[in-house]
Structure formats: C-alpha cells, structure tokens
Design an enzyme around this catalytic site. Structure first.
Site: not given
Ligand code: BGC
Ligand code: BGC
Length: 852
Positions: A336, A537
C-alpha cells in the site's frame, strides 16, 4: 512531499511504540504444540485458529506451464520490473518500457494528464499508452502486459460521471449480500469501460474504534457481515469462480484490503497498531478474507498498520505462512502506497525485508521508484532476495495476468467494452445505487409517525448537505479526500434535495431549498440535511465522537421553535454522538454517505402518489451508536451500557416507537487550558513515551539510561536531581528523530486561546551543523514543524535556557491540536549535542518563537 515523507517516518515510529518483543508472546505461535497446526513451506508453525482454505479458482497446469516458459525467458531486470507498481503522476509510458514495469495505478484524485474532467477516451488512451509500452519489445525481452489498478471503492470514483454507490458503512446497514454482488458487477463494468483491469476493493476492515477516519470504508464492526459481503463483492467484480466469464468481459480483478486488522488499530489511529491476540485477529479481522479467497480474489493489499508492533508489510508469518500457505491464496500481494518504508530497517527506496516476508509487488507511487527498482535489482542479484522468492513473486503476478486474459485481450482500447461511454453512470447502475441508498437508510427516531411524508405539501429543505453532492458522496469521490468538488463535477447525479423536489413537485407540492432554513411562507415540514464533510484516510481521524454541529443544532431548534415538524437527514461516515440533534428533531434518519443517487432518500421518506408507504426502511445499524461522545469501545456483543442504539437497531413504518428525550451529557471533560500540562519532568508522563527513530529507520522506545542508535545517542543526565534531563547527541549520520509519542490522542486545543506555548529548557553543548526542527505530530500528514536552528545556534554553550514556542503558529501550520500524538519532537540530519529538561504545555506564556 518532504513533509509527507518525514511524517511517514514519524508515523512508523508511533506504530512501533512500546511493543518490542510482544508479537511472539501474544500470538503464542511459537509455543503452539497443537496437533492441528501445520508447518507450511518451511515457515513458522501456523496456529490452529486459522482454517485450511482453498482459493475458489483452481490452479491450471497449462497456466503454470506457460508461466514456467515466461520465467525461463525473462531477465532478472524484467522480473524485478514486474514487482514494481508506479503511479501515473510519477512514471511515463517510456519508463514502463525501459524498466519493464509490471503495473501502474492512479491514486485517489489522479487523472489522465492531470485533468479532473478527463473523458473516458482519455482514460483509455492513457491505458493504451502504458499497455503498448509494456508490450514493446524493440529492445529485446519478453512482452508482458502491464496491469492498471484503481481505487474504485464505491463505484469508479475517480471518473467524472461514474455511478457512486453509498460507502461501505451504508451498504452494511442494507444487510443484502446479493446487492453487493450487483454493485461489484456494476463497478467492474464502469472500470472496464476506462480500460482499467484491477480495482483496489473491497475493503474488509472490521472497524472496532469509530474514531478511525476510514470507518465508512467498513461494512461492519462485526465480522459476520464482512464475511458475508467480502466474497459477494469479489464475485460481482471478478465474476463467479468457475464461471465462463470469470475475469472476462466486464469483469475486473478485485483486491481484498488491507491485510490484516486495519480496522483493529489501538484508538482507531490510521496506520496504527492492532494490539490483539492471534485468536482475536482470526475471529474478528480475518473473516472477510476467508470468503474473498473462497470467491477467488486474485490480489490482497498489505495494510499500513502493524500487528503487535510489527508492520504488516514485513510480516512473514501472516503474509507467507498464513495467507499464502494455510489460506491457499495463490494470487499476489501488493503493498500500500509506499507502505514498505515503515518496515524496520527499510526506506522508501529499499526494502528487501518486505519482499522476503512475502510482498510480491511494491506500490511505489512517487518518483523515487527508480531508486527502489535499482536497489531491488541489486538485492536480487546479490541473493539478498533469493531467486526462489523472486520467481515466486513474479509467478504470482503472471498467474493473475494470465487468468485475467491480459495476454490475449490486446490493448485496452481493443477490448469488448473499452471506451463504451454509456457504461459510465449507466441507468441500470444508477438504479442499483438508488436501491442501495433506499436499503441503507437507518431510521433512528420517528416520533408521532412523522414519516412517511405526504408529497403534496410545502417542504422546506435546509442544511448544507441538502443540495451538495460532494458532501453526500464523502471521501474517495473524484478527489482523494472528496473535497473541492462542485455539483457540476457529478454529471447525472441527484442531490438529496433534487430527489425530494422531484416527488414533491410532481404531486403539486412545493419543495423550497433554503440552506440556512429561512423562508417567507411557513412550510408544513422542514427536512434538514447536515453532517460530516468529506474526508478520507489520515485526515479523517478524530479524537472523540462528538458531532460538534453547533450551527446545525441551532437551525433545528429554530425551526422547531416555530412549530415546524423537523426531519433530520444525517450525513456521516461513522456513528457520532448527536443526542442534542436527535432531541431537536421529530424524525432522525442516518443517511450515511449515499453517493450520487440522492433520490433514494425521497423514495423512502415520502409516501407514494396514492398516499401509501412507498418503500419502508430496511436499514439496521452494523455499528453500535454511541450514547455519549467518549471514545469508549462499543461493539456488537459488548455491554449496551454505552450504546444509544445497539447493533441491529433501525425503526421502520410498521413499528411505532417513540424515542424519549436523550441525555445531552457528552461525557467529555473540557480541559481548561489554564494549568500547565507536563510532557516530561525527568520521566515521560502518561500517555507519552520517549522514542527515537534513528537514521536507519529503527524505532526504539527509550527505556534505559544510555542508548546508542544509528545517527543519534540518548542519555539520562542530571541537572538538579538525578536523571531529570535527557542528553540527545546527533552525529550527523542521517536524519534522526527524538521525542515524546503516544498511541492515544491528547486534546491540547484549549491552550490555543490562552497564549499557549510549548515550553522546555535546553542546554546546547555543540551547536547544530544543519537545520533543526521542533514538531508536533497528529498522524500521517498531520502535524507542523518550527525551525529552532537559529535559536540553538545562538545559545550560550553549556548554559540552560527556557524556550517557549507559540502553539498558535504550529496550529496555523497544520498541527491539529485537538488530536495530538506527539507534543514535542526534534529532528535533524546534522550534528547536534543538546540536553532537554522540563517539557510542558503552558498557557499565558511569552513565546520566544512565534510564527516564521
Ligand atoms: C490507501 C489504499 C489505496 C491506495 C492507493 C492508500 O493510501 O490506503 O486503500 O488503495 O492508497 O490509492
Ligand atoms: C495521493 C492520492 C493517494 C493517497 C494515498 C495522496 O497523497 O494524492 O492519490 O491515493 O495519497 O495515500
């Protein structure tokens, strides 16, 4: 970018807090002399708590032979390339060709050519560009199609015009596994229209502490429903194991995530630590994976989080011995978002530990992936990553690609449904989403049977959620956090108000949209739509469960005071304490985050044209609803003492239940911000512990008086009394951090209005050779730093000095003071010798360091 990497390091530090040596004893796995345990593949003994499973998709000898042949032809460079997944903002098609990259992704809010309004044709064209690059063998080598993964977590949510389904917490309330299958299939169809092969869903988290900002990505706090749903969602996306159309046509590859116990972290801290026994790990957190594997899920994403202090990205036992051997998972494990960097001893650009533990593909989203590639290649060449492990990882990736037909299907644009715009937001998909909305609404209160409403009335529709599709869609909606969108970013969608207006006007009534609740002609009824603003998140974590919607409460009370019956429609990603708002409403419905089909709400709360119940409420809580705002754990099976509405609660039109006035005691005690709060006075005060992350990314909780680490050493020294101070010596061998960290959050916000400052005594014995920052940390990407370089340089060597740093500056720079995990840390990559004493938060302080 710099801030993100730095805070990432700190986050890893927190996750390791205080747990050294716990993992083996608490899992009991080494001790198990259990006859039903087995030892798989020379790994550790697997506890009998784990069932023996088989993937729903059997191994095919012809596929295996084909893989053998490919492996035989591939160079080591090509093999390593397969194991790296890059992001569309950080790698070009040319990079894919040159480095033989196996996979790409678009992160939340990443679009082709950085165009938020990219068309379906743009998505497909970009997919073609990467695909063609992966198949280009003009430099020699083997043609292996790249695979593109995307976060279609509630519909194809990065794409303008897509159907956005209610988030998982809402789907849980619907208790309808068959509906999950249909949603999976509809999502997959929209994804395949953009030429994308793979979806990072379903999330199988069983969320135990609702302060976690990803609570809404979870179906339930209880494993039963997550197990029922997991397999169904996979089946909907991939097609049924054994069926002709498995992974063909409009189907895509699914991902079970985040393995394991992402929803079980202590205090609901994102990317935190699940401190639980192995029995609990299996009983609570693994259940969704069982059904997903039985449905043949082809990929699993490792969790950022830890289990008993050990990062999942480095957990060989759970990734290899359990998942791959005992549970029979023969697809591949993807990391991840640079999550490998938090494994002890790893960095963003080097982590053989992760591959050796069983990770098959690094998610390497930032431009540093080239370094990661080079280092991994060197490790494969030197044998640090064994040839067997390398081949196993690549074999798994190739197996999934072959099963998905990627070698046969040709370029994305040549596939049967690619570029079929009519699939994006198709009426049939919207109908499923609207059904999901109807079935997921939970009626908490309906005094005097106010609902269902007659259509031909004068209806006032108020609240900032009434006509706000971004707000009703929540996080992971076009943008990553779901913020910054307009209604026009959701063509084809219907707001809650839009759905109400349609039924009311068709029946000759009046639906008046008035966000602030003002009106000229008194309405017969007011519907107020309010609740949480979107988040995802990291940014969505909270420190308690109070909704804090003062303005909404005032609005409800104002309407009530005018004798207008009030229906509250509450938008939320988690159960929150809303007793005052419930008391101020005649009817109260939790509508969660319904997504683009807001009309599903009016379907239920209004009668049909004949004046009968149109659709009754079906939704039942799959998360216990709190009776105060305290962050007490409330989960199915726990005492009901802390639940206002228990798991399974949800009224309907058949029951006639009056909800009496609820307690308005939030249970939170306000800190007055007057008294100084000690962080360190010779010892670290609860809840903090003194921790260091050294230059090699090793985390240590300092529990002895002299500790030497890479780049930093720490020693207890005497100022006034024995060992009342800590000497911190950085030797200039890389970035090292020392500070006070906790696994729970502390609310320091009350100090803000009181000239609050972070105060400490410091003695400098060797001035800094490089920049030194002082910081406050509140979670991944949450925190702020203030330079103290000049202050330390200007200090008289060997003399004590008191320093006060204005808290407001740190708050303005991004530290959320109501959810602090570290109130004080210092970091530098240079050399520095300083001693600290008496660290505390004070009010009415004359700060030496203000903003700047
Ligand atoms: C998230 C995932 C996601 C990935 C890709 C991560 O930060 O925890 O759930 O699939 O980013 O965007
Ligand atoms: C990105 C997102 C990504 C996420 C995952 C961000 O900084 O812009 O595209 O899904 O981080 O943690």
């Amino acid at each position: 970018m710099k801030k993100r990497i730095l805070l990432g390091v700190i986050s890893g530090l927190i996750a390791g807090a205080g747990l050294a040596g716990c993992s083996e004893s608490s899992s009991g796995r080494k001790a198990a002399a259990d006859p039903s345990s087995n030892t798989a593949g020379g790994g550790a003994e697997v506890s009998a708590h784990w069932p023996q499973l088989h993937s729903g998709i059997a191994k095919d000898p012809a596929v295996e032979a084909r893989i053998d042949e490919l492996l035989g032809k591939m160079s080591i460079e090509e093999k390593v390339g397969q194991m790296i997944q890059v992001e569309i903002r950080a790698a070009t098609p040319d990079d894919v060709k040159q480095y033989h990259i196996g996979s790409i992704l678009n992160g939340g809010g990443a679009f082709p050519y950085d165009n938020k309004h990219a068309s379906v044709a743009d998505w497909v064209a970009l997919a073609d560009a990467y695909y063609n690059a992966s198949m280009d063998t003009s430099d020699g080598g083997v043609a292996i199609p790249m695979i593109w993964g995307t976060d279609a977590v509630h519909g194809h949510n990065n794409v303008i015009g897509a159907t956005l389904f209610p988030h998982n917490i809402a789907l849980g309330a619907a208790h309808n596994p068959e509906l999950l299958r249909e949603i999976g299939a509809a999502t997959a169809a929209e994804v395949s229209a953009t030429g994308i092969d793979w979806v990072f869903a379903p999330t199988l988290a069983v969320v135990r502490d609702d302060r976690w900002g990803r609570t809404y990505e979870s179906y339930s706090e209880d494993p039963e429903l997550v197990r029922d749903y997991g397999g169904k969602m996979v089946e909907g996306m991939q097609g049924a194991a054994g069926a002709e159309d498995l992974l063909q046509g409009k189907h895509v590859i699914a991902t079970a995530k985040h393995y394991l116990a992402d929803g079980g972290t202590l205090n609901g801290i994102d990317r935190g630590d699940a401190i639980i026994s192995e029995e609990e790990l299996v009983r609570l957190h693994a259940q969704g994976y069982f059904s997903a594997i039985e449905s043949g899920v082809q990929t699993v994403m490792a969790s950022f989080s830890s289990w008993n202090g050990e990062k999942m990205h480095g957990n060989k036992y759970l990734m290899t011995d359990v998942l791959k051997h005992r549970l029979g998972f023969d697809g591949f494990i993807v990391g991840d978002w640079a999550g490998h960097q938090f494994v002890n001893g790893c960095s963003n650009v080097s982590c053989p530990q992760s591959i050796n533990a069983g990770l098959d593909m690094f998610m390497a989203p930032d431009p540093s992936w080239k370094e990661l590639y080079k280092n991994t290649l060197a490790q494969a060449k030197s044998g640090e990553i064994s040839p067997e492990r390398l081949d196993d990882a690549v074999r798994r990736i190739l197996r999934v690609k072959i099963r998905a037909g990627l070698f046969e299907n040709g370029a994305p644009s040549a596939r049967a449904f690619a570029a079929d715009e009519s699939l994006i937001g198709a009426p049939a998909h919207r109908a499923i989403a609207r059904q999901a909305v109807r079935e997921s609404l939970v009626l908490l209160k309906n005094n005097g049977n106010l609902l269902p409403l007659a259509r031909n009335q004068r209806v006032l529709v108020a609240g900032d959620g009434a006509d706000n599709i971004g707000k009703q869609s929540g996080g992971w909606s076009i943008t990553w956090q779901g913020t910054g969108n307009q209604n026009s970013d959701f063509p084809g969608a219907t707001s809650v108000y839009g759905g109400i207006a349609e039924v009311v006007q068709a029946a000759g009534g009046v639906a008046e949209l008035s966000v602030d609740g003002s009106f000229e002609q008194k309405p017969d009824v007011a519907i107020v739509v309010f609740g949480e603003d979107p988040y995802a998140e990291m940014q969505g974590d909270v420190s308690h469960l109070d909704y804090k919607g003062e303005a909404d409460l005032v609005l409800l009370q104002k309407l009530r005071a005018q004798n207008i019956p009030v229906v509250s429609l509450f938008i939320t990603g988690r159960p929150l304490w809303v007793n005052p708002e419930i008391n101020a409403s005649d009817a109260f419905v939790t509508i969660w985050q319904p997504g683009t089909e807001g009309a599903g709400v009016a379907d239920v709360i209004f009668r049909n044209a004949a004046g009968e119940v149109n659709h009754d409420f079906k939704g039942k809580l799959t998360f216990s609803w709190p009776n105060d705002a305290q962050p007490t754990l409330r989960n199915r099976g726990d005492s009901d003492a802390h639940a206002q509405f228990s798991y399974g609660y949800g009224l309907n039109y058949v029951d006639s239940v009056e909800v009496a006035a609820l307690s308005e005691q939030s249970g939170l005690t306000a800190t007055d911000g007057e008294q100084a709060l000690a962080v360190f006075n010779g010892r670290a005060l609860d809840p903090w512990s003194f921790q260091v992350t050294d230059a090699g990314n090793h985390h240590s909780v300092i529990s002895s008086s002299v500790v030497k680490l890479q780049g930093i050493s720490v020693q207890s020294v005497d100022r006034n009394v024995q060992e009342d101070s800590r000497r911190l010596q950085w030797n200039g061998e890389g970035n090292a951090i020392a500070g006070f960290f906790a696994n729970s959050r502390t609310d320091l916000s009350s100090y803000l209005g009181n000239r609050g400052a972070l105060v400490f005594d410091v003695k400098v014995d060797a001035a800094p050779s490089d920049a030194v920052n002082l910081g406050i940390y509140c979670g991944m990407d949450c925190g702020a730093e203030q330079s103290i370089t000049e202050l330390l340089k200007g200090a008289v060597p060997g003399e004590w000095k008191t320093v006060a740093v204005d808290l407001q500056c740190l708050a303005d720079a991004g530290a959320k003071l109501d959810m602090v995990l570290s109130p004080f840390y210092v970091r530098t990559a240079g050399a520095l010798d300083m001693t600290v004493h008496n660290i505390h938060i004070a009010s009415n302080a004359d700060a030496d360091i203000r903003c700047g």
